[in-house]
Design an enzyme around this catalytic site. Structure first.
Site, PDB file in Angstrom:
ATOM      1  N   ASP A   1       0.853  -1.192   0.000  1.00  0.00           N
ATOM      2  CA  ASP A   1       0.000   0.000   0.000  1.00  0.00           C
ATOM      3  C   ASP A   1       0.889   1.243   0.000  1.00  0.00           C
ATOM      4  OD1 ASP A   1      -3.012   0.959   0.761  1.00  0.00           O
ATOM      5  OD2 ASP A   1      -1.509   2.264   1.678  1.00  0.00           O
TER       6      ASP A   1
ATOM      7  N   TYR B   1       3.231   9.724  -0.510  1.00  0.00           N
ATOM      8  CA  TYR B   1       4.318   9.146   0.300  1.00  0.00           C
ATOM      9  C   TYR B   1       5.690   9.338  -0.376  1.00  0.00           C
ATOM     10  CZ  TYR B   1       0.375   6.542   2.413  1.00  0.00           C
ATOM     11  OH  TYR B   1      -0.814   6.182   2.993  1.00  0.00           O
TER      12      TYR B   1
ATOM     13  N   LYS C   1      -2.519   5.928  -4.382  1.00  0.00           N
ATOM     14  CA  LYS C   1      -3.606   6.883  -4.091  1.00  0.00           C
ATOM     15  C   LYS C   1      -3.369   8.222  -4.782  1.00  0.00           C
ATOM     16  CE  LYS C   1      -3.607   4.748   0.485  1.00  0.00           C
ATOM     17  NZ  LYS C   1      -2.179   4.578   0.830  1.00  0.00           N
TER      18      LYS C   1
ATOM     19  N   HIS D   1      -7.374   9.684  -2.085  1.00  0.00           N
ATOM     20  CA  HIS D   1      -6.748   9.621  -0.761  1.00  0.00           C
ATOM     21  C   HIS D   1      -7.625  10.259   0.322  1.00  0.00           C
ATOM     22  CE1 HIS D   1      -2.443   9.226   1.021  1.00  0.00           C
ATOM     23  NE2 HIS D   1      -3.345   8.983   1.941  1.00  0.00           N
TER      24      HIS D   1
HETATM   25  N1  LIG Z   1      -5.318   6.441   3.587  1.00  0.00           N
HETATM   26  C1  LIG Z   1      -4.742   7.168   4.508  1.00  0.00           C
HETATM   27  O1  LIG Z   1      -5.077   8.340   4.736  1.00  0.00           O
HETATM   28  C2  LIG Z   1      -3.649   6.559   5.319  1.00  0.00           C
HETATM   29  C3  LIG Z   1      -3.166   7.205   6.463  1.00  0.00           C
HETATM   30  C4  LIG Z   1      -2.149   6.588   7.192  1.00  0.00           C
HETATM   31  C5  LIG Z   1      -1.648   5.346   6.800  1.00  0.00           C
HETATM   32  N2  LIG Z   1      -2.140   4.745   5.666  1.00  0.00           N
HETATM   33  C6  LIG Z   1      -1.637   3.424   5.218  1.00  0.00           C
HETATM   34  O2  LIG Z   1      -1.761   2.494   6.290  1.00  0.00           O
HETATM   35  C7  LIG Z   1      -0.490   1.894   6.553  1.00  0.00           C
HETATM   36  C8  LIG Z   1      -0.367   1.501   8.012  1.00  0.00           C
HETATM   37  O3  LIG Z   1      -0.616   2.605   8.856  1.00  0.00           O
HETATM   38  P1  LIG Z   1       0.544   3.428   9.598  1.00  0.00           P
HETATM   39  O4  LIG Z   1       1.833   3.116   8.965  1.00  0.00           O
HETATM   40  O5  LIG Z   1       0.170   4.848   9.627  1.00  0.00           O
HETATM   41  O6  LIG Z   1       0.487   2.904  11.101  1.00  0.00           O
HETATM   42  P2  LIG Z   1       0.552   1.466  11.829  1.00  0.00           P
HETATM   43  O7  LIG Z   1       0.774   0.399  10.801  1.00  0.00           O
HETATM   44  O8  LIG Z   1      -0.632   1.394  12.714  1.00  0.00           O
HETATM   45  O9  LIG Z   1       1.783   1.630  12.782  1.00  0.00           O
HETATM   46  C9  LIG Z   1       3.106   1.633  12.346  1.00  0.00           C
HETATM   47  C10 LIG Z   1       3.995   1.683  13.579  1.00  0.00           C
HETATM   48  O10 LIG Z   1       3.848   0.451  14.290  1.00  0.00           O
HETATM   49  C11 LIG Z   1       5.126  -0.143  14.480  1.00  0.00           C
HETATM   50  N3  LIG Z   1       4.988  -1.599  14.377  1.00  0.00           N
HETATM   51  C12 LIG Z   1       4.820  -2.343  13.255  1.00  0.00           C
HETATM   52  N4  LIG Z   1       4.754  -3.644  13.556  1.00  0.00           N
HETATM   53  C13 LIG Z   1       4.896  -3.747  14.891  1.00  0.00           C
HETATM   54  C14 LIG Z   1       4.936  -4.848  15.794  1.00  0.00           C
HETATM   55  N5  LIG Z   1       4.791  -6.089  15.366  1.00  0.00           N
HETATM   56  N6  LIG Z   1       5.107  -4.571  17.133  1.00  0.00           N
HETATM   57  C15 LIG Z   1       5.238  -3.297  17.565  1.00  0.00           C
HETATM   58  N7  LIG Z   1       5.209  -2.230  16.757  1.00  0.00           N
HETATM   59  C16 LIG Z   1       5.038  -2.448  15.431  1.00  0.00           C
HETATM   60  C17 LIG Z   1       6.006   0.417  13.386  1.00  0.00           C
HETATM   61  O11 LIG Z   1       7.364   0.375  13.825  1.00  0.00           O
HETATM   62  P3  LIG Z   1       8.618   0.171  12.808  1.00  0.00           P
HETATM   63  O12 LIG Z   1       8.323   0.924  11.558  1.00  0.00           O
HETATM   64  O13 LIG Z   1       9.761   0.700  13.589  1.00  0.00           O
HETATM   65  O14 LIG Z   1       8.768  -1.289  12.516  1.00  0.00           O
HETATM   66  C18 LIG Z   1       5.456   1.834  13.241  1.00  0.00           C
HETATM   67  O15 LIG Z   1       6.029   2.680  14.203  1.00  0.00           O
HETATM   68  C19 LIG Z   1       0.488   3.002   6.116  1.00  0.00           C
HETATM   69  O16 LIG Z   1       1.815   2.555   5.990  1.00  0.00           O
HETATM   70  C20 LIG Z   1      -0.157   3.449   4.824  1.00  0.00           C
HETATM   71  O17 LIG Z   1       0.105   2.519   3.797  1.00  0.00           O
HETATM   72  C21 LIG Z   1      -3.125   5.334   4.938  1.00  0.00           C
END
Ligand SMILES: NC(=O)c1ccc[n+]([C@@H]2O[C@H](COP(=O)([O-])OP(=O)(O)OC[C@H]3O[C@@H](n4cnc5c(N)ncnc54)[C@H](OP(=O)(O)O)[C@@H]3O)[C@@H](O)[C@H]2O)c1
Length: 277
Positions: A47, A52, A77, A110
């Site tokens: 994704d 990004y 997106k 997005h």
């Molecule tokens: N459509 C939108 O508006 C929107 C907004 C935000 C995000 N997104 C998408 O959603 C995806 C995921 O959301 P996000 O990246 O914002 O947040 P998330 O996946 O909820 O959280 C990522 C955080 O969690 C940590 N983490 C990952 N695996 C872990 C584990 N097994 N144990 C402990 N901590 C862990 C990561 O650390 P490390 O990186 O240090 O491993 C990072 O700091 C994004 O990458 C993006 O593709 C979309």
């Protein structure tokens, strides 16, 4: 590993791996290595987004992996910047070029940017990419019920997904019930809460985690899977990338699911889509 990941049928007739990896805030300088490593471990769903600034590096990782394009599911997106200028075709073509692919598996608006008032027009152009087979599925992100109703009144194609903030502290019950009714699949962004709350300080999660010999993060991801939500947690480290795949050898009981459902506060932790314009 990839064969353990369930696939979810979309209203486009295509299928999406229920677990993937997201690359929001993954530095472009490390994105290619991050995605190559994920593909090596068995992830098949990536994704990304124009916003990004790492689509080029995702494209390079895909090429370097040697995997056939049709083994992968790639989402990108349409950015808010392009939404403001209204250059939908230009933006889509630039994404294809950066991803070095002649199609995407899923193309999303997005943010609705409701005060801008352009998402219906944008969607009608998305429908053309879909009909041309350049986007195998089209969908939206951060859409609220009123935005989806406005779209339904003007569109031919129903969005395949709505990608929204969703985690145990903000479970979007009303929106999810609406999406189920109209045949739109739920994708969770920030499935682990984006680090906005401490995973190991919620007793419900630590207790369930202990019972299964897993971490609270793995319990949250398993909860999403059993709720039928599509997820793509971001993970920079090898340890996290591996841990997030290791959620298919245990099952949460009905009582455990109910206990996690009770953590919902009804309050978002991140941006309000009504205010992003
Ligand atoms: N459509 C939108 O508006 C929107 C907004 C935000 C995000 N997104 C998408 O959603 C995806 C995921 O959301 P996000 O990246 O914002 O947040 P998330 O996946 O909820 O959280 C990522 C955080 O969690 C940590 N983490 C990952 N695996 C872990 C584990 N097994 N144990 C402990 N901590 C862990 C990561 O650390 P490390 O990186 O240090 O491993 C990072 O700091 C994004 O990458 C993006 O593709 C979309």
């Amino acid at each position: 590993m990839s064969e353990l990941i369930p696939r979810v049928a979309l209203n486009s007739g295509t299928e999406i791996p229920q677990l993937g990896i997201g690359v929001f805030l993954v530095d472009p300088a490390t994105t290619q290595a991050n995605v190559e490593q994920a593909l090596e471990l068995g992830y098949r769903h990536i994704d990304t987004a124009t916003g990004y600034h790492n689509e080029t590096e995702v494209g390079k990782a895909i090429k370097a992996s040697g995997l056939a394009r049709d083994e992968l599911f790639i989402t990108t997106k349409f950015s808010n910047v392009d939404h403001r200028t209204g250059d939908v075709k230009g933006a889509f073509n630039r994404s294809l070029e950066m991803l070095d692919s002649d199609y995407v598996d899923l193309y999303l608006i997005h943010w609705p940017m409701p005060k801008l008032g352009k998402f219906v027009q944008t969607w009608l152009e998305f429908e053309e990419f879909y009909r041309a087979g350049q986007a195998k599925a089209i969908g939206v992100s951060n859409f609220m019920i009123e935005n989806l109703e406005q779209l339904a009144a003007n569109a031919t194609v129903t969005p395949a997904v709505n990608q929204v903030e969703l985690h145990p502290l903000f479970q979007q019950r009303e929106l999810r019930a609406y999406l189920a009714k109209v045949g739109i699949k739920v994708e969770a962004w920030g499935p682990l809460g984006q680090g906005r709350f401490k995973l190991d300080e919620i007793p419900t999660l630590t207790t369930v985690a202990q019972a299964h010999g897993k971490t609270p993060a793995q319990v949250i991801l398993r909860w999403h899977i059993q709720e039928g939500t599509v997820i793509f947690p971001k993970a920079n480290s090898l340890e996290h990338q591996k841990a997030n795949l290791d959620i298919f050898d245990f099952e949460l009981s009905e009582a455990e699911l109910t206990a996690i459902r009770a953590l919902d506060t009804g309050h978002r932790l991140a941006a309000d889509p009504a205010e992003v314009n």
